[in-house]
Design a protein around this motif. Structure first.
Motif, PDB file in Angstrom:
ATOM      1  N   GLY A   1       0.803  -1.209   0.000  1.00  0.00           N
ATOM      2  CA  GLY A   1       0.000   0.000   0.000  1.00  0.00           C
ATOM      3  C   GLY A   1       0.835   1.257   0.000  1.00  0.00           C
ATOM      4  O   GLY A   1       2.004   1.261  -0.376  1.00  0.00           O
ATOM      5  N   THR A   2       0.216   2.350   0.444  1.00  0.00           N
ATOM      6  CA  THR A   2       0.829   3.670   0.394  1.00  0.00           C
ATOM      7  C   THR A   2       1.050   4.205   1.799  1.00  0.00           C
ATOM      8  O   THR A   2       0.160   4.152   2.635  1.00  0.00           O
ATOM      9  CB  THR A   2      -0.074   4.643  -0.397  1.00  0.00           C
ATOM     10  OG1 THR A   2      -0.255   4.110  -1.719  1.00  0.00           O
ATOM     11  CG2 THR A   2       0.541   6.019  -0.495  1.00  0.00           C
ATOM     12  N   SER A   3       2.253   4.723   2.032  1.00  0.00           N
ATOM     13  CA  SER A   3       2.577   5.276   3.350  1.00  0.00           C
ATOM     14  C   SER A   3       3.323   6.595   3.196  1.00  0.00           C
ATOM     15  O   SER A   3       3.887   6.895   2.148  1.00  0.00           O
ATOM     16  CB  SER A   3       3.413   4.288   4.159  1.00  0.00           C
ATOM     17  OG  SER A   3       4.630   4.016   3.498  1.00  0.00           O
ATOM     18  N   VAL A   4       3.308   7.361   4.290  1.00  0.00           N
ATOM     19  CA  VAL A   4       3.991   8.654   4.329  1.00  0.00           C
ATOM     20  C   VAL A   4       4.778   8.729   5.633  1.00  0.00           C
ATOM     21  O   VAL A   4       4.341   8.205   6.656  1.00  0.00           O
ATOM     22  CB  VAL A   4       2.991   9.827   4.218  1.00  0.00           C
ATOM     23  CG1 VAL A   4       1.972   9.809   5.337  1.00  0.00           C
ATOM     24  CG2 VAL A   4       3.705  11.167   4.146  1.00  0.00           C
ATOM     25  N   LYS A   5       5.945   9.337   5.570  1.00  0.00           N
ATOM     26  CA  LYS A   5       6.760   9.540   6.764  1.00  0.00           C
ATOM     27  C   LYS A   5       7.256  10.979   6.749  1.00  0.00           C
ATOM     28  O   LYS A   5       7.837  11.443   5.769  1.00  0.00           O
ATOM     29  CB  LYS A   5       7.945   8.563   6.775  1.00  0.00           C
ATOM     30  CG  LYS A   5       8.831   8.705   7.989  1.00  0.00           C
ATOM     31  CD  LYS A   5       9.835   7.573   8.161  1.00  0.00           C
ATOM     32  CE  LYS A   5      10.736   7.364   7.013  1.00  0.00           C
ATOM     33  NZ  LYS A   5      11.823   6.396   7.280  1.00  0.00           N
ATOM     34  N   LEU A   6       6.992  11.685   7.845  1.00  0.00           N
ATOM     35  CA  LEU A   6       7.403  13.074   8.002  1.00  0.00           C
ATOM     36  C   LEU A   6       8.333  13.133   9.207  1.00  0.00           C
ATOM     37  O   LEU A   6       7.947  12.746  10.311  1.00  0.00           O
ATOM     38  CB  LEU A   6       6.161  13.946   8.222  1.00  0.00           C
ATOM     39  CG  LEU A   6       6.297  15.451   8.187  1.00  0.00           C
ATOM     40  CD1 LEU A   6       6.812  15.937   6.836  1.00  0.00           C
ATOM     41  CD2 LEU A   6       4.947  16.097   8.488  1.00  0.00           C
ATOM     42  N   THR A   7       9.572  13.577   8.986  1.00  0.00           N
ATOM     43  CA  THR A   7      10.606  13.535  10.024  1.00  0.00           C
ATOM     44  C   THR A   7      11.266  14.885  10.214  1.00  0.00           C
ATOM     45  O   THR A   7      11.713  15.507   9.234  1.00  0.00           O
ATOM     46  CB  THR A   7      11.697  12.510   9.632  1.00  0.00           C
ATOM     47  OG1 THR A   7      11.084  11.238   9.411  1.00  0.00           O
ATOM     48  CG2 THR A   7      12.753  12.386  10.714  1.00  0.00           C
ATOM     49  N   MET A   8      11.367  15.326  11.474  1.00  0.00           N
ATOM     50  CA  MET A   8      12.110  16.539  11.798  1.00  0.00           C
ATOM     51  C   MET A   8      13.540  16.107  12.133  1.00  0.00           C
ATOM     52  O   MET A   8      13.837  15.690  13.250  1.00  0.00           O
ATOM     53  CB  MET A   8      11.472  17.300  12.954  1.00  0.00           C
ATOM     54  CG  MET A   8      12.171  18.613  13.243  1.00  0.00           C
ATOM     55  SD  MET A   8      11.270  19.637  14.416  1.00  0.00           S
ATOM     56  CE  MET A   8      10.376  20.673  13.278  1.00  0.00           C
ATOM     57  N   VAL A   9      14.414  16.175  11.159  1.00  0.00           N
ATOM     58  CA  VAL A   9      15.781  15.669  11.249  1.00  0.00           C
ATOM     59  C   VAL A   9      16.569  16.358  12.361  1.00  0.00           C
ATOM     60  O   VAL A   9      17.284  15.706  13.127  1.00  0.00           O
ATOM     61  CB  VAL A   9      16.504  15.814   9.886  1.00  0.00           C
ATOM     62  CG1 VAL A   9      17.935  15.319   9.968  1.00  0.00           C
ATOM     63  CG2 VAL A   9      15.734  15.078   8.803  1.00  0.00           C
ATOM     64  N   ASN A  10      16.455  17.669  12.478  1.00  0.00           N
ATOM     65  CA  ASN A  10      17.216  18.396  13.495  1.00  0.00           C
ATOM     66  C   ASN A  10      16.774  18.016  14.910  1.00  0.00           C
ATOM     67  O   ASN A  10      17.599  17.964  15.824  1.00  0.00           O
ATOM     68  CB  ASN A  10      17.131  19.908  13.280  1.00  0.00           C
ATOM     69  CG  ASN A  10      15.709  20.422  13.232  1.00  0.00           C
ATOM     70  OD1 ASN A  10      14.983  20.123  12.280  1.00  0.00           O
ATOM     71  ND2 ASN A  10      15.306  21.178  14.237  1.00  0.00           N
TER      72      ASN A  10
END
Length: 186
Positions: free
Chosen positions: A140-149
């Motif tokens: 399926g479809t997934s999303v990942k949002l990451t605040m690297v700092n």
């Protein structure tokens, strides 16, 4: 702002926002699923559900420098079809600009795109992925949002607090290898 586009840095999805307190999302959290992330012990991760438009997901948050601060949001869309992914990808490009990088495989079994955004010290990575048949990954479809700092800040805090952590987890007397025995499936 620099990075994937001139769009504003995305900081939230599904009503969950990066760098906010995990306590705000108690309605979504499955408390018994909280665990430190392996090899990233400076982050805890908890499973979430009941996020409108999404089947399931995880929130990773700091436990050292900024305890409870949301550092990463991973969500699986309810609709996992190729048609949905194609429409979604067009909308992502329309709102966020062209992706920074292709991360999928050459046969498009796994389609994966990355956007990288920077504004001063703030760095956010966004991944959109669609999997049609790789059984090693979720379909399926997934999303990942990451605040690297924020993740980097948590890592540095943890390393300062526990400088010998990796050393204490090493095996004292590792077993000797006897040729190929035990190294090849039988």
């Amino acid at each position: 702002i620099s990075g994937a586009s001139s769009a504003q840095i995305p900081s939230q999805i599904g009503g969950i926002e990066l760098n906010t307190d995990i306590k705000q999302y108690e309605a979504y959290i499955k408390p018994r699923t909280k665990l430190p992330i392996r090899f990233m012990e400076y982050l805890d991760e908890v499973e979430i559900s009941n996020v409108p438009g999404f089947k399931s997901g995880y929130i990773a948050y700091g436990n050292c420098a900024t305890p409870g601060a949301v550092a990463r949001i991973k969500l699986k869309y309810k609709n996992g079809s190729q048609k949905f992914f194609d429409k979604l990808f067009k909308e992502y490009k329309s709102r966020l600009g062209k992706p920074s990088e292709w991360l999928g495989d050459p046969f498009h079994v796994v389609t994966a795109w990355k956007w990288a955004f920077t504004d001063g010290d703030t760095r956010v990575n966004l991944y959109l992925q669609h999997n049609t048949s790789d059984a090693e990954q979720k379909f399926g479809t997934s999303v990942k949002l990451t605040m690297v700092n924020l993740i980097e800040t948590e890592r540095l805090c943890f390393e300062k607090k526990y400088p010998d952590y990796r050393e204490t987890t090493k095996v004292a007397n590792p077993a000797k290898v006897d040729g190929w025995k035990g190294m090849i499936p039988e």
